[in-house]
Design a protein around this motif. Structure first.
Motif, short mmCIF file in Angstrom:
data_model
loop_
_atom_site.label_atom_id
_atom_site.label_comp_id
_atom_site.label_asym_id
_atom_site.label_seq_id
_atom_site.Cartn_x
_atom_site.Cartn_y
_atom_site.Cartn_z
N PHE A 1 35.13 22.11 70.19
CA PHE A 1 34.75 22.75 68.92
C PHE A 1 34.35 21.71 67.87
O PHE A 1 33.47 21.97 67.05
N PHE A 2 34.98 20.53 67.89
CA PHE A 2 34.60 19.49 66.94
C PHE A 2 33.18 18.99 67.20
O PHE A 2 32.38 18.83 66.27
N VAL A 3 32.85 18.74 68.46
CA VAL A 3 31.50 18.28 68.80
C VAL A 3 30.47 19.35 68.45
O VAL A 3 29.39 19.06 67.91
N ALA A 4 30.80 20.62 68.72
CA ALA A 4 29.88 21.71 68.39
C ALA A 4 29.67 21.78 66.89
O ALA A 4 28.54 21.96 66.40
N TRP A 5 30.75 21.63 66.11
CA TRP A 5 30.63 21.64 64.64
C TRP A 5 29.79 20.47 64.15
O TRP A 5 28.97 20.61 63.25
N TYR A 6 30.01 19.29 64.76
CA TYR A 6 29.30 18.09 64.32
C TYR A 6 27.79 18.24 64.51
O TYR A 6 27.01 17.91 63.60
N TRP A 7 27.37 18.75 65.67
CA TRP A 7 25.94 18.84 65.96
C TRP A 7 25.27 20.02 65.28
O TRP A 7 24.11 19.95 64.89
N ARG A 8 26.00 21.13 65.12
CA ARG A 8 25.37 22.33 64.58
C ARG A 8 25.51 22.46 63.07
O ARG A 8 24.68 23.12 62.43
N THR A 9 26.54 21.84 62.49
CA THR A 9 26.79 22.01 61.05
C THR A 9 26.68 20.71 60.27
O THR A 9 25.93 20.61 59.29
#
Length: 214
Positions: free
Chosen positions: A195-203
Protein backbone atom coordinates in the motif's frame (compact mmCIF):
# COMPACT_ATOMS: atom_id res chain seq x y z
CA UNK A 1 25.92 41.87 0.02
CA UNK A 2 28.45 43.23 2.54
CA UNK A 3 29.12 41.09 5.59
CA UNK A 4 30.75 41.35 9.00
CA UNK A 5 32.21 37.89 8.54
CA UNK A 6 35.91 37.44 7.67
CA UNK A 7 35.04 34.37 5.58
CA UNK A 8 31.38 33.90 4.79
CA UNK A 9 30.38 30.20 4.46
CA UNK A 10 27.86 29.07 1.91
CA UNK A 11 24.55 28.40 3.70
CA UNK A 12 22.33 25.48 2.89
CA UNK A 13 19.44 26.59 0.72
CA UNK A 14 15.89 25.24 0.93
CA UNK A 15 16.54 22.81 -1.93
CA UNK A 16 19.69 21.46 -0.27
CA UNK A 17 17.76 20.89 2.96
CA UNK A 18 15.06 18.91 1.13
CA UNK A 19 12.20 21.00 2.49
CA UNK A 20 8.58 20.62 1.48
CA UNK A 21 6.09 23.44 0.79
CA UNK A 22 3.74 24.50 3.55
CA UNK A 23 0.10 25.03 2.65
CA UNK A 24 -2.04 26.82 5.21
CA UNK A 25 -5.76 27.42 4.87
CA UNK A 26 -7.21 30.69 6.12
CA UNK A 27 -9.26 28.77 8.68
CA UNK A 28 -6.28 26.85 10.08
CA UNK A 29 -5.20 27.63 13.63
CA UNK A 30 -1.76 28.80 12.49
CA UNK A 31 -3.10 31.14 9.81
CA UNK A 32 -3.82 34.02 12.20
CA UNK A 33 -0.33 33.93 13.70
CA UNK A 34 1.27 33.77 10.25
CA UNK A 35 -0.79 36.67 8.93
CA UNK A 36 0.03 38.70 12.02
CA UNK A 37 3.75 38.01 11.62
CA UNK A 38 3.84 39.12 7.96
CA UNK A 39 1.54 42.14 8.28
CA UNK A 40 4.50 44.51 8.30
CA UNK A 41 6.22 45.34 5.03
CA UNK A 42 9.55 44.95 6.81
CA UNK A 43 8.64 41.43 7.93
CA UNK A 44 7.72 40.44 4.38
CA UNK A 45 11.00 41.87 3.06
CA UNK A 46 12.91 39.94 5.71
CA UNK A 47 11.11 36.72 4.85
CA UNK A 48 11.73 37.25 1.15
CA UNK A 49 15.41 37.89 1.80
CA UNK A 50 15.74 34.72 3.86
CA UNK A 51 14.09 32.68 1.10
CA UNK A 52 16.58 34.20 -1.35
CA UNK A 53 19.58 33.34 0.82
CA UNK A 54 19.82 32.17 4.44
CA UNK A 55 21.83 34.79 6.32
CA UNK A 56 22.40 36.68 9.58
CA UNK A 57 20.51 39.51 11.26
CA UNK A 58 23.18 42.08 10.45
CA UNK A 59 23.29 41.12 6.77
CA UNK A 60 19.51 41.30 6.54
CA UNK A 61 19.53 44.73 8.17
CA UNK A 62 22.11 45.94 5.67
CA UNK A 63 20.25 44.48 2.70
CA UNK A 64 16.84 46.00 3.55
CA UNK A 65 18.29 49.19 5.07
CA UNK A 66 16.86 48.68 8.55
CA UNK A 67 18.20 48.48 12.08
CA UNK A 68 19.41 45.26 13.68
CA UNK A 69 16.91 45.73 16.51
CA UNK A 70 13.99 46.05 14.09
CA UNK A 71 15.09 42.98 12.11
CA UNK A 72 15.54 40.97 15.31
CA UNK A 73 12.02 41.91 16.44
CA UNK A 74 10.41 40.70 13.21
CA UNK A 75 12.58 37.57 13.13
CA UNK A 76 11.34 36.62 16.60
CA UNK A 77 7.74 36.92 15.37
CA UNK A 78 8.53 34.92 12.24
CA UNK A 79 10.13 32.22 14.37
CA UNK A 80 7.08 32.09 16.65
CA UNK A 81 4.97 31.55 13.51
CA UNK A 82 7.38 28.75 12.49
CA UNK A 83 8.29 30.48 9.23
CA UNK A 84 12.04 30.76 9.86
CA UNK A 85 14.58 28.92 11.98
CA UNK A 86 18.26 29.03 12.91
CA UNK A 87 20.25 26.50 10.89
CA UNK A 88 23.87 27.50 11.54
CA UNK A 89 26.12 29.70 13.65
CA UNK A 90 28.72 31.96 12.07
CA UNK A 91 31.35 34.10 13.77
CA UNK A 92 32.17 37.74 13.18
CA UNK A 93 35.67 39.20 13.00
CA UNK A 94 35.45 39.84 16.73
CA UNK A 95 34.50 36.20 17.37
CA UNK A 96 30.89 36.97 18.19
CA UNK A 97 28.34 34.24 17.42
CA UNK A 98 25.85 35.11 14.68
CA UNK A 99 22.79 32.96 14.04
CA UNK A 100 22.00 32.11 10.42
CA UNK A 101 18.28 32.23 9.63
CA UNK A 102 16.61 30.13 6.95
CA UNK A 103 13.01 29.29 5.97
CA UNK A 104 11.35 26.28 7.54
CA UNK A 105 9.66 25.32 4.25
CA UNK A 106 10.49 25.48 0.56
CA UNK A 107 7.42 27.70 0.01
CA UNK A 108 4.56 29.19 1.99
CA UNK A 109 1.08 29.12 0.47
CA UNK A 110 -2.01 30.60 2.12
CA UNK A 111 -5.22 29.52 0.47
CA UNK A 112 -8.98 29.64 0.82
CA UNK A 113 -11.41 27.00 -0.35
CA UNK A 114 -10.97 23.27 -0.76
CA UNK A 115 -7.77 21.96 0.75
CA UNK A 116 -5.16 20.78 -1.73
CA UNK A 117 -2.13 19.79 0.23
CA UNK A 118 0.94 17.98 -1.00
CA UNK A 119 1.25 14.62 0.73
CA UNK A 120 4.13 14.42 3.20
CA UNK A 121 6.59 11.59 2.66
CA UNK A 122 7.85 11.94 6.23
CA UNK A 123 4.35 11.54 7.63
CA UNK A 124 3.71 8.52 5.40
CA UNK A 125 6.93 6.82 6.52
CA UNK A 126 6.08 7.52 10.13
CA UNK A 127 2.74 5.81 9.63
CA UNK A 128 4.43 2.87 7.90
CA UNK A 129 6.79 2.31 10.84
CA UNK A 130 3.91 2.63 13.27
CA UNK A 131 1.90 0.06 11.31
CA UNK A 132 4.89 -2.31 11.19
CA UNK A 133 5.27 -1.93 14.96
CA UNK A 134 1.61 -2.79 15.52
CA UNK A 135 1.88 -5.84 13.26
CA UNK A 136 5.02 -6.89 15.12
CA UNK A 137 3.21 -6.74 18.47
CA UNK A 138 0.27 -8.73 17.08
CA UNK A 139 2.57 -11.38 15.59
CA UNK A 140 4.42 -11.69 18.90
CA UNK A 141 1.11 -12.23 20.72
CA UNK A 142 0.09 -14.86 18.17
CA UNK A 143 3.45 -16.61 18.56
CA UNK A 144 3.18 -16.70 22.36
CA UNK A 145 -0.39 -17.99 22.26
CA UNK A 146 0.57 -20.66 19.73
CA UNK A 147 3.52 -21.74 21.91
CA UNK A 148 1.27 -22.06 24.96
CA UNK A 149 -1.47 -24.00 23.16
CA UNK A 150 0.92 -26.34 21.33
CA UNK A 151 2.07 -29.19 23.62
CA UNK A 152 5.78 -29.86 23.61
CA UNK A 153 7.15 -33.39 22.96
CA UNK A 154 8.32 -33.66 26.56
CA UNK A 155 4.78 -33.20 27.87
CA UNK A 156 3.61 -36.22 25.85
CA UNK A 157 6.22 -38.55 27.33
CA UNK A 158 5.95 -40.27 30.68
CA UNK A 159 9.69 -40.11 31.14
CA UNK A 160 11.28 -37.51 33.34
CA UNK A 161 11.97 -34.37 31.35
CA UNK A 162 15.56 -33.74 30.42
CA UNK A 163 16.75 -30.20 30.91
CA UNK A 164 17.41 -28.67 27.50
CA UNK A 165 19.86 -25.81 26.88
CA UNK A 166 18.39 -22.41 26.23
CA UNK A 167 17.76 -21.82 22.51
CA UNK A 168 20.08 -19.48 20.68
CA UNK A 169 18.89 -16.26 19.12
CA UNK A 170 18.96 -17.85 15.67
CA UNK A 171 16.91 -20.85 16.83
CA UNK A 172 14.37 -18.48 18.41
CA UNK A 173 14.05 -16.50 15.18
CA UNK A 174 13.69 -19.68 13.11
CA UNK A 175 10.99 -20.97 15.44
CA UNK A 176 9.18 -17.64 15.27
CA UNK A 177 9.46 -17.43 11.47
CA UNK A 178 8.20 -20.97 10.97
CA UNK A 179 5.19 -20.45 13.20
CA UNK A 180 1.96 -18.48 12.80
CA UNK A 181 3.55 -15.43 14.37
CA UNK A 182 6.09 -15.21 11.56
CA UNK A 183 3.35 -15.76 9.01
CA UNK A 184 1.27 -12.88 10.45
CA UNK A 185 4.34 -10.62 10.49
CA UNK A 186 5.32 -11.48 6.93
CA UNK A 187 1.85 -10.96 5.49
CA UNK A 188 1.35 -7.75 7.47
CA UNK A 189 4.65 -6.19 6.38
CA UNK A 190 4.01 -7.21 2.77
CA UNK A 191 0.58 -5.54 2.74
CA UNK A 192 1.94 -2.39 4.40
CA UNK A 193 4.76 -2.07 1.86
CA UNK A 194 2.38 -2.80 -0.99
CA UNK A 195 0.00 0.00 0.00
CA UNK A 196 2.91 2.38 0.66
CA UNK A 197 4.42 1.79 -2.80
CA UNK A 198 0.99 2.19 -4.40
CA UNK A 199 0.46 5.48 -2.52
CA UNK A 200 3.94 6.71 -3.48
CA UNK A 201 3.47 6.12 -7.22
CA UNK A 202 -0.18 7.09 -7.53
CA UNK A 203 -0.42 10.00 -5.07
CA UNK A 204 2.89 11.36 -3.81
CA UNK A 205 4.91 11.51 -7.03
CA UNK A 206 2.21 13.21 -9.15
CA UNK A 207 1.46 15.72 -6.38
CA UNK A 208 5.17 16.42 -5.88
CA UNK A 209 5.73 16.95 -9.59
CA UNK A 210 2.76 19.29 -9.79
CA UNK A 211 4.04 21.33 -6.83
CA UNK A 212 7.53 21.67 -8.30
CA UNK A 213 6.12 22.83 -11.63
CA UNK A 214 4.17 25.67 -9.99
Amino acid sequence: MSSLLPLKPTPRTASNRDLEPRLVGFEDESAEQILSAVTSTTARRILNQIYTEPTTVSDIATEIDSSVQNVSYHLDRLRDAELVEVIETWYSKQGREMDVYAPTNSALVLFAGAERTTPSLTTALRRVFSAVGIVGVISAIVHVRWSVLTPSPSSRSVELPVQQPDPTMWETLVTFGAGPGGFVLGVGVFLILFFFVAWYWRTYRPARSQTQSM
